[in-house]
Write an enzyme that holds these catalytic residues in place. Structure first.
Site, PDB file in Angstrom:
ATOM      1  N   VAL A 175      -8.649  -5.981 -14.021  1.00  0.00           N
ATOM      2  CA  VAL A 175      -7.207  -6.257 -14.078  1.00  0.00           C
ATOM      3  C   VAL A 175      -6.896  -7.740 -13.903  1.00  0.00           C
ATOM      4  O   VAL A 175      -5.764  -8.164 -14.145  1.00  0.00           O
ATOM      5  CB  VAL A 175      -6.424  -5.436 -13.032  1.00  0.00           C
ATOM      6  CG1 VAL A 175      -6.565  -3.939 -13.302  1.00  0.00           C
ATOM      7  CG2 VAL A 175      -6.828  -5.787 -11.604  1.00  0.00           C
TER       8      VAL A 175
ATOM      9  N   SER B 148       2.093  -1.992   0.010  1.00  0.00           N
ATOM     10  CA  SER B 148       1.437  -1.714   1.289  1.00  0.00           C
ATOM     11  C   SER B 148       2.464  -1.886   2.402  1.00  0.00           C
ATOM     12  O   SER B 148       3.455  -2.611   2.230  1.00  0.00           O
ATOM     13  CB  SER B 148       0.273  -2.692   1.521  1.00  0.00           C
ATOM     14  OG  SER B 148      -0.240  -2.594   2.837  1.00  0.00           O
TER      15      SER B 148
ATOM     16  N   TYR C 142      -3.248 -11.214   1.406  1.00  0.00           N
ATOM     17  CA  TYR C 142      -2.924  -9.820   1.104  1.00  0.00           C
ATOM     18  C   TYR C 142      -1.444  -9.542   1.362  1.00  0.00           C
ATOM     19  O   TYR C 142      -0.755  -8.932   0.532  1.00  0.00           O
ATOM     20  CB  TYR C 142      -3.802  -8.912   1.968  1.00  0.00           C
ATOM     21  CG  TYR C 142      -3.731  -7.447   1.620  1.00  0.00           C
ATOM     22  CD1 TYR C 142      -4.526  -6.922   0.599  1.00  0.00           C
ATOM     23  CD2 TYR C 142      -2.904  -6.584   2.324  1.00  0.00           C
ATOM     24  CE1 TYR C 142      -4.483  -5.579   0.291  1.00  0.00           C
ATOM     25  CE2 TYR C 142      -2.863  -5.230   2.024  1.00  0.00           C
ATOM     26  CZ  TYR C 142      -3.644  -4.730   1.008  1.00  0.00           C
ATOM     27  OH  TYR C 142      -3.604  -3.395   0.698  1.00  0.00           O
TER      28      TYR C 142
ATOM     29  N   ALA D 243       1.103 -11.658   1.460  1.00  0.00           N
ATOM     30  CA  ALA D 243       1.946 -12.355   0.491  1.00  0.00           C
ATOM     31  C   ALA D 243       1.964 -11.623  -0.849  1.00  0.00           C
ATOM     32  O   ALA D 243       3.016 -11.469  -1.477  1.00  0.00           O
ATOM     33  CB  ALA D 243       1.464 -13.788   0.309  1.00  0.00           C
TER      34      ALA D 243
ATOM     35  N   LYS E 184       1.297  -8.377  -1.453  1.00  0.00           N
ATOM     36  CA  LYS E 184       1.957  -7.080  -1.361  1.00  0.00           C
ATOM     37  C   LYS E 184       3.471  -7.231  -1.166  1.00  0.00           C
ATOM     38  O   LYS E 184       4.252  -6.409  -1.678  1.00  0.00           O
ATOM     39  CB  LYS E 184       1.339  -6.259  -0.230  1.00  0.00           C
ATOM     40  CG  LYS E 184      -0.089  -5.816  -0.501  1.00  0.00           C
ATOM     41  CD  LYS E 184      -0.194  -4.938  -1.734  1.00  0.00           C
ATOM     42  CE  LYS E 184      -1.580  -4.328  -1.889  1.00  0.00           C
ATOM     43  NZ  LYS E 184      -1.678  -3.448  -3.070  1.00  0.00           N
TER      44      LYS E 184
ATOM     45  N   ILE F 168      -4.875   4.514   5.505  1.00  0.00           N
ATOM     46  CA  ILE F 168      -5.404   5.550   4.623  1.00  0.00           C
ATOM     47  C   ILE F 168      -6.927   5.502   4.660  1.00  0.00           C
ATOM     48  O   ILE F 168      -7.525   4.426   4.743  1.00  0.00           O
ATOM     49  CB  ILE F 168      -4.934   5.335   3.161  1.00  0.00           C
ATOM     50  CG1 ILE F 168      -3.444   4.989   3.099  1.00  0.00           C
ATOM     51  CG2 ILE F 168      -5.249   6.559   2.309  1.00  0.00           C
ATOM     52  CD1 ILE F 168      -2.507   6.042   3.567  1.00  0.00           C
TER      53      ILE F 168
END
Length: 258
Positions: free
Chosen positions: A70, A149, A162, A164, A166, A195
């Protein structure tokens, strides 16, 4: 006159799920296929992806495997139209592919970590949406769900790349919900909390249990399928008036003060 006129079925819909080889993506691909969708399962890792698709098709449901990085814009521009051509359009897009990314802001490799986080966790989302948009616009039930998240609703020490990214996913979701509103394309996001996935597999079980007892109202980590059901709820035809939502699937983490 029937009591209800809005469908809760995605049977026959074409659904793209990225990051489908494991965790929440795998659960989402399996659930959507079980509900009758024609699933295009995408992932960077071909071998586990083939196993997921084989499991789905062996159960009598519809899924095809598509290898995709991606973070590669050229690959996105090639794969998404190929899916639409093979499966007859695109109705549902779930941007789930992700990575863990963190470290102190003064680390020597911070900028590389930052760039990689934004590429995979945020920029890839908008690139895939842009690639899928011509077919989503032809659908009578177009649905986009971005996986954000609870880190986009709060923050954890040493997690700025991470967090920033999300947080950006939530902002992207809200902005595109407004942009596409007049076209009937809904855009929502899921904010998973703790999770049991590959990203949390290295956390010792005792530490998981302690964190859940302290922070989570339901006192446990979730299974990926529980997140998948939250995602399913946002792509139903009956969810036609829900857009721009950031839905926590977190066992009550974000509402618990003590």
């Amino acid at each position: 006159m029937a009591l209800m006129r809005l469908s809760r079925s995605i049977e026959g819909r074409v659904a793209i799920v990225t990051g489908a080889a494991s965790g929440m993506g795998r659960a989402t691909a399996g659930l959507f296929a079980e509900q009758g969708a024609k699933v295009a399962a995408l992932d960077l890792n071909a071998e586990p992806l083939d196993e997921v698709v084989a499991e789905i098709t062996d159960a009598g449901h519809s899924a095809t495997a598509w290898q995709l990085d991606v973070a590669d814009p050229d690959a996105i521009a090639e794969v998404i139209p190929a899916i639409a051509d093979q499966l007859g359009g695109i109705d549902i897009l779930v941007n789930n592919a992700g990575i863990g990314a963190g470290g102190p802001v003064d680390a020597d490799d911070f900028e590389a970590t930052w760039s990689r986080a934004l590429d995979v966790l945020l920029t890839a989302h908008v690139r895939i949406i842009r690639a899928a948009l011509p077919w989503l616009r032809r659908s009578d039930c177009a649905r986009i769900v971005n996986i954000a998240s609870t880190e986009g609703l709060g923050a954890t020490k040493f997690g700025s790349p991470y967090t920033a990214a999300k947080t950006g996913v939530i902002g992207l979701t809200r902005s595109l919900a407004v942009e596409f509103g007049t076209e009937g394309i809904t855009v929502n996001c899921i904010c998973p909390g703790p999770i049991r996935t590959g990203m949390t597999a290295n956390i010792p079980e005792e530490a998981k249990q302690e964190y859940a007892r302290r922070r989570v109202a339901l006192k446990r980590y979730a299974d990926p399928e529980e997140v998948a059901h939250g995602t399913l709820s946002l792509v139903l035809p009956a969810s036609s008036f829900i857009t721009g939502v950031a839905l926590p699937v977190d066992g009550g983490l974000t509402i618990k003060n003590a």
